[in-house]
Motif scaffolding. Structure first.
Motif, PDB file in Angstrom:
ATOM      1  N   SER A   2      23.105 -39.540  82.750  1.00 14.39           N
ATOM      2  CA  SER A   2      23.804 -39.452  81.277  1.00 14.39           C
ATOM      3  C   SER A   2      23.610 -40.809  80.641  1.00 14.39           C
ATOM      4  CB  SER A   2      24.869 -39.214  81.450  1.00 14.39           C
ATOM      5  OG  SER A   2      25.749 -39.287  80.142  1.00 14.39           O
ATOM      6  N   ASP A   3      23.685 -40.807  79.233  1.00 12.98           N
ATOM      7  CA  ASP A   3      23.514 -42.342  78.675  1.00 12.98           C
ATOM      8  C   ASP A   3      24.769 -43.081  78.656  1.00 12.98           C
ATOM      9  OD1 ASP A   3      22.265 -39.480  77.522  1.00 12.98           O
ATOM     10  OD2 ASP A   3      21.304 -40.900  76.058  1.00 12.98           O
ATOM     11  N   SER A   4      25.862 -42.581  79.419  1.00 14.77           N
ATOM     12  CA  SER A   4      26.875 -43.665  79.299  1.00 14.77           C
ATOM     13  C   SER A   4      27.376 -43.958  80.725  1.00 14.77           C
ATOM     14  CB  SER A   4      28.169 -42.760  78.637  1.00 14.77           C
ATOM     15  OG  SER A   4      28.331 -41.562  79.426  1.00 14.77           O
ATOM     16  N   ILE A   5      27.886 -45.142  80.460  1.00 12.70           N
ATOM     17  CA  ILE A   5      28.495 -45.647  81.695  1.00 12.70           C
ATOM     18  C   ILE A   5      29.746 -44.957  81.971  1.00 12.70           C
ATOM     19  CG2 ILE A   5      29.735 -47.823  82.728  1.00 12.70           C
ATOM     20  CD1 ILE A   5      28.104 -49.467  80.793  1.00 12.70           C
ATOM     21  N   ILE A   6      29.878 -44.317  83.405  1.00 13.30           N
ATOM     22  CA  ILE A   6      30.869 -43.704  83.728  1.00 13.30           C
ATOM     23  C   ILE A   6      31.358 -44.432  85.232  1.00 13.30           C
ATOM     24  CG2 ILE A   6      31.681 -41.608  84.743  1.00 13.30           C
ATOM     25  CD1 ILE A   6      29.398 -40.234  82.965  1.00 13.30           C
ATOM     26  N   VAL A   7      32.826 -44.542  85.283  1.00 11.35           N
ATOM     27  CA  VAL A   7      33.447 -44.877  86.619  1.00 11.35           C
ATOM     28  C   VAL A   7      34.567 -43.818  86.518  1.00 11.35           C
ATOM     29  CG1 VAL A   7      34.693 -46.454  87.960  1.00 11.35           C
ATOM     30  CG2 VAL A   7      32.686 -47.220  86.417  1.00 11.35           C
ATOM     31  N   ARG A   8      34.648 -43.174  87.880  1.00 13.97           N
ATOM     32  CA  ARG A   8      35.780 -42.072  88.032  1.00 13.97           C
ATOM     33  C   ARG A   8      36.361 -42.527  89.286  1.00 13.97           C
ATOM     34  NH1 ARG A   8      35.008 -41.243  83.527  1.00 13.97           N
ATOM     35  NH2 ARG A   8      34.339 -39.626  82.306  1.00 13.97           N
ATOM     36  N   VAL A   9      37.543 -42.324  89.488  1.00  9.15           N
ATOM     37  CA  VAL A   9      38.321 -42.376  90.736  1.00  9.15           C
ATOM     38  C   VAL A   9      39.127 -41.202  90.753  1.00  9.15           C
ATOM     39  CG1 VAL A   9      40.338 -43.809  91.944  1.00  9.15           C
ATOM     40  CG2 VAL A   9      38.767 -44.983  90.385  1.00  9.15           C
ATOM     41  N   TYR A  26      33.254 -42.931  92.061  1.00  9.27           N
ATOM     42  CA  TYR A  26      31.994 -42.692  91.541  1.00  9.27           C
ATOM     43  C   TYR A  26      31.335 -43.571  90.419  1.00  9.27           C
ATOM     44  CZ  TYR A  26      28.324 -39.853  88.895  1.00  9.27           C
ATOM     45  OH  TYR A  26      27.244 -39.463  88.328  1.00  9.27           O
ATOM     46  N   VAL A  27      30.452 -44.059  90.323  1.00  9.05           N
ATOM     47  CA  VAL A  27      29.913 -44.986  89.342  1.00  9.05           C
ATOM     48  C   VAL A  27      28.598 -44.462  88.785  1.00  9.05           C
ATOM     49  CG1 VAL A  27      29.263 -47.533  89.109  1.00  9.05           C
ATOM     50  CG2 VAL A  27      31.046 -47.083  90.608  1.00  9.05           C
ATOM     51  N   GLN A  28      28.375 -44.670  87.611  1.00  9.10           N
ATOM     52  CA  GLN A  28      27.165 -44.331  86.958  1.00  9.10           C
ATOM     53  C   GLN A  28      26.669 -45.407  85.784  1.00  9.10           C
ATOM     54  OE1 GLN A  28      25.806 -39.970  85.944  1.00  9.10           O
ATOM     55  NE2 GLN A  28      26.067 -40.967  83.886  1.00  9.10           N
ATOM     56  N   ILE A  29      25.639 -45.885  86.079  1.00  3.54           N
ATOM     57  CA  ILE A  29      25.074 -47.118  84.862  1.00  3.54           C
ATOM     58  C   ILE A  29      23.955 -46.310  84.589  1.00  3.54           C
ATOM     59  CG2 ILE A  29      24.796 -49.356  84.196  1.00  3.54           C
ATOM     60  CD1 ILE A  29      27.010 -49.969  86.234  1.00  3.54           C
ATOM     61  N   PRO A  30      23.649 -46.043  83.369  1.00  6.24           N
ATOM     62  CA  PRO A  30      22.269 -45.588  83.164  1.00  6.24           C
ATOM     63  C   PRO A  30      21.204 -46.676  83.212  1.00  6.24           C
ATOM     64  CG  PRO A  30      23.949 -44.893  81.135  1.00  6.24           C
ATOM     65  CD  PRO A  30      24.557 -46.167  82.148  1.00  6.24           C
ATOM     66  N   GLU A  31      20.014 -46.208  83.817  1.00  2.00           N
ATOM     67  CA  GLU A  31      18.887 -47.114  84.054  1.00  2.00           C
ATOM     68  C   GLU A  31      19.194 -47.804  85.068  1.00  2.00           C
ATOM     69  OE1 GLU A  31      16.899 -48.098  80.510  1.00  2.00           O
ATOM     70  OE2 GLU A  31      17.326 -46.340  79.544  1.00  2.00           O
ATOM     71  N   VAL A  32      20.264 -47.879  85.658  1.00  2.23           N
ATOM     72  CA  VAL A  32      20.566 -49.025  86.798  1.00  2.23           C
ATOM     73  C   VAL A  32      21.002 -48.274  88.032  1.00  2.23           C
ATOM     74  CG1 VAL A  32      22.352 -50.802  87.530  1.00  2.23           C
ATOM     75  CG2 VAL A  32      21.537 -50.595  85.131  1.00  2.23           C
ATOM     76  N   GLY A  33      21.702 -47.368  88.219  1.00  2.00           N
ATOM     77  CA  GLY A  33      21.933 -46.576  89.384  1.00  2.00           C
ATOM     78  C   GLY A  33      23.442 -45.799  89.328  1.00  2.00           C
ATOM     79  N   SER A  74      22.553 -45.336  99.194  1.00  2.00           N
ATOM     80  CA  SER A  74      23.733 -45.943  98.492  1.00  2.00           C
ATOM     81  C   SER A  74      23.893 -47.298  98.458  1.00  2.00           C
ATOM     82  CB  SER A  74      24.869 -45.229  99.185  1.00  2.00           C
ATOM     83  OG  SER A  74      25.118 -45.595 100.445  1.00  2.00           O
ATOM     84  N   THR A  75      23.399 -47.992  99.505  1.00  2.00           N
ATOM     85  CA  THR A  75      23.351 -49.633  99.677  1.00  2.00           C
ATOM     86  C   THR A  75      22.284 -50.179  98.493  1.00  2.00           C
ATOM     87  OG1 THR A  75      23.964 -49.335 102.092  1.00  2.00           O
ATOM     88  CG2 THR A  75      22.992 -51.382 100.922  1.00  2.00           C
ATOM     89  N   ALA A  76      21.213 -49.543  98.374  1.00  2.00           N
ATOM     90  CA  ALA A  76      20.168 -50.065  97.372  1.00  2.00           C
ATOM     91  C   ALA A  76      20.960 -49.711  95.966  1.00  2.00           C
ATOM     92  CB  ALA A  76      18.916 -49.190  97.511  1.00  2.00           C
ATOM     93  N   ALA A  77      21.439 -48.651  95.636  1.00  2.00           N
ATOM     94  CA  ALA A  77      22.003 -48.283  94.150  1.00  2.00           C
ATOM     95  C   ALA A  77      23.245 -49.489  94.152  1.00  2.00           C
ATOM     96  CB  ALA A  77      22.388 -46.955  94.323  1.00  2.00           C
ATOM     97  N   TRP A  78      24.029 -49.495  95.295  1.00  2.00           N
ATOM     98  CA  TRP A  78      25.182 -50.465  94.983  1.00  2.00           C
ATOM     99  C   TRP A  78      24.632 -51.833  94.681  1.00  2.00           C
ATOM    100  CZ3 TRP A  78      29.815 -50.087  92.953  1.00  2.00           C
ATOM    101  CH2 TRP A  78      30.621 -51.110  92.784  1.00  2.00           C
ATOM    102  N   ARG A  79      23.704 -52.229  95.189  1.00  3.21           N
ATOM    103  CA  ARG A  79      23.084 -53.547  95.071  1.00  3.21           C
ATOM    104  C   ARG A  79      22.661 -53.666  93.929  1.00  3.21           C
ATOM    105  NH1 ARG A  79      19.504 -53.790  99.038  1.00  3.21           N
ATOM    106  NH2 ARG A  79      21.138 -54.420 100.509  1.00  3.21           N
ATOM    107  N   ALA A  80      21.914 -52.605  93.213  1.00  2.00           N
ATOM    108  CA  ALA A  80      21.319 -52.824  91.748  1.00  2.00           C
ATOM    109  C   ALA A  80      22.513 -52.814  90.906  1.00  2.00           C
ATOM    110  CB  ALA A  80      20.597 -51.526  91.613  1.00  2.00           C
ATOM    111  N   ILE A  81      23.586 -52.230  91.052  1.00  2.00           N
ATOM    112  CA  ILE A  81      24.887 -52.103  90.147  1.00  2.00           C
ATOM    113  C   ILE A  81      25.486 -53.441  90.281  1.00  2.00           C
ATOM    114  CG2 ILE A  81      27.151 -51.121  89.805  1.00  2.00           C
ATOM    115  CD1 ILE A  81      25.726 -48.499  90.585  1.00  2.00           C
TER     116      ILE A  81
END
Length: 152
Positions: A2-9, A26-33, A74-81
């Motif tokens: 998605s185009d938006s930053i999302i953090v869900r708990v 759950y963390v989603q940052i577009p074009e990052v991870g 997941s470690t690589a995605a978190w490192r990018a974030i």
């Protein structure tokens, strides 16, 4: 993604091997991870209403302490974030996304709600009142026109 930053708990039973509930961040940052972490169930209430940058900081603390299971993706995605969040402008962007989401989800203020209710019900109340020149109006001018007072 998605185009938006999302953090869900959220809290639920996510892991088939586990018999109890866990807190999912759950963390989603577009074009990052995009990544999801399972924290202990007791972390749900302290995190559910906190600003997203704070949620990410607490999650990072759990990851650094080794309190969550991880795999290479997941470690690589978190490192990018984490690297992306290290820049103040990006951290501010997460805060702005949190505030926009909060404004979208929070109910209107009590004053606006009261005004809306008044506008909704006041005309109805006015219609229920019998006007003085309406068909149900009766002028009680003499004693014999008054309704009888029943009683004991």
């Amino acid at each position: 993604m998605s185009d938006s930053i999302i953090v869900r708990v959220t809290r639920d039973s996510y892991d088939m091997a586990s018999t109890g509930q866990q807190t999912q961040v759950y963390v989603q940052i577009p074009e990052v991870g995009r990544v999801s972490w399972l924290l202990p169930a007791e972390m749900f209430h302290p995190l559910k209403d906190r600003a997203w940058p704070e949620v990410l900081d607490v999650t990072d603390e759990h990851i650094v302490r080794g309190e969550v299971a991880s795999n290479s993706s997941s470690t690589a995605a978190w490192r990018a974030i984490r690297e992306w969040l290290a820049q103040d402008a990006n951290r501010d962007e997460v805060q702005v996304a949190f505030e926009e989401e909060r404004a979208r989800l929070e109910p209107r203020s009590a004053a606006r709600s009261a005004d809306k209710l008044t506008a909704l019900f006041a005309p109805t109340q006015a219609l229920r009142e019998d006007p003085h020149d309406g068909p149900l109006h009766h002028d009680y001018r003499v004693g014999r026109d008054l309704p009888e007072l029943g009683g004991a």
